[in-house]
Scaffold this active site. Structure first.
Site, PDB file in Angstrom:
ATOM      1  N   GLN A  78     -61.127 -37.698 -22.249  1.00 15.53           N
ATOM      2  CA  GLN A  78     -61.354 -37.323 -20.843  1.00 15.53           C
ATOM      3  C   GLN A  78     -60.493 -38.205 -19.943  1.00 15.53           C
ATOM      4  O   GLN A  78     -60.965 -39.180 -19.384  1.00 15.53           O
ATOM      5  CB  GLN A  78     -62.846 -37.496 -20.524  1.00 15.53           C
ATOM      6  CG  GLN A  78     -63.261 -37.014 -19.185  1.00 15.53           C
ATOM      7  CD  GLN A  78     -63.324 -35.511 -19.113  1.00 15.53           C
ATOM      8  OE1 GLN A  78     -63.575 -34.830 -20.089  1.00 15.53           O
ATOM      9  NE2 GLN A  78     -63.094 -34.983 -17.946  1.00 15.53           N
ATOM     10  N   PHE A  79     -59.213 -37.837 -19.768  1.00 10.64           N
ATOM     11  CA  PHE A  79     -58.319 -38.661 -18.961  1.00 10.64           C
ATOM     12  C   PHE A  79     -58.742 -38.733 -17.504  1.00 10.64           C
ATOM     13  O   PHE A  79     -58.402 -39.679 -16.787  1.00 10.64           O
ATOM     14  CB  PHE A  79     -56.866 -38.174 -19.073  1.00 10.64           C
ATOM     15  CG  PHE A  79     -56.564 -36.933 -18.280  1.00 10.64           C
ATOM     16  CD1 PHE A  79     -56.033 -37.033 -17.008  1.00 10.64           C
ATOM     17  CD2 PHE A  79     -56.802 -35.674 -18.815  1.00 10.64           C
ATOM     18  CE1 PHE A  79     -55.742 -35.895 -16.275  1.00 10.64           C
ATOM     19  CE2 PHE A  79     -56.524 -34.537 -18.096  1.00 10.64           C
ATOM     20  CZ  PHE A  79     -55.986 -34.645 -16.819  1.00 10.64           C
ATOM     21  N   THR A  80     -59.532 -37.776 -17.050  1.00  6.75           N
ATOM     22  CA  THR A  80     -59.943 -37.757 -15.640  1.00  6.75           C
ATOM     23  C   THR A  80     -60.909 -38.884 -15.288  1.00  6.75           C
ATOM     24  O   THR A  80     -61.214 -39.084 -14.108  1.00  6.75           O
ATOM     25  CB  THR A  80     -60.570 -36.400 -15.259  1.00  6.75           C
ATOM     26  OG1 THR A  80     -61.738 -36.190 -16.058  1.00  6.75           O
ATOM     27  CG2 THR A  80     -59.582 -35.267 -15.465  1.00  6.75           C
TER      28      THR A  80
END
Length: 141
Positions: A78-80
């Site tokens: 989950q890069f966000t």
């Protein structure tokens, strides 16, 4: 390294309408990496997560860890998690690790969690659009 820990009764992840990971009783973990993250961050985090006492004992007190209950893990990249929303209305992801670095760190994280709980974990697919479903086990996040 940032991890959102969600205690779940069950969770699953689909990619292109195909089930790629599913667990019952355990933890759904959303994990993101920044530029400075290293293997040491992964080692510390995996031990902290699997030993965190957030599962109920017979007295309904949070005294048990994932290891104590032989729970499962569903790990989702989950890069966000490193989004910055200070300017404008569109999040910036400049703090997130590059996809190449993050993919290496993600695979190391998978390996460390499997070593920590002595069994395979379930995962999403790195870099893909994923549909994640879960049933919370109490509001424990």
């Amino acid at each position: 390294m940032r991890v959102v820990i969600q205690k779940v009764k069950n969770a699953s992840v689909n990619v292109n309408k195909k089930l790629v990971g599913k667990i019952n009783n355990g933890l759904l973990l959303l994990v993101g990496y920044e530029h400075e993250d290293s293997v040491n961050d992964i080692l510390w985090t995996t031990q902290k997560v699997v030993n965190m006492r957030i599962f109920n004992d017979f007295s309904q007190k949070m005294n048990l860890s994932l290891k104590n209950i032989d729970g499962d893990i569903l790990l989702i990249s989950q890069f966000t998690l490193y989004a910055s929303t200070k300017k404008g209305n569109r999040p910036s992801f400049l703090a997130s690790a590059s996809p190449d670095k993050a993919k290496i760190l993600y695979q190391k994280t998978v390996n460390e969690f499997e070593n920590a709980i002595q069994k395979p974990i379930q995962t999403g697919v790195f870099g893909e659009m994923m549909d994640v479903s879960l049933v919370n086990d109490g509001p424990v996040t």
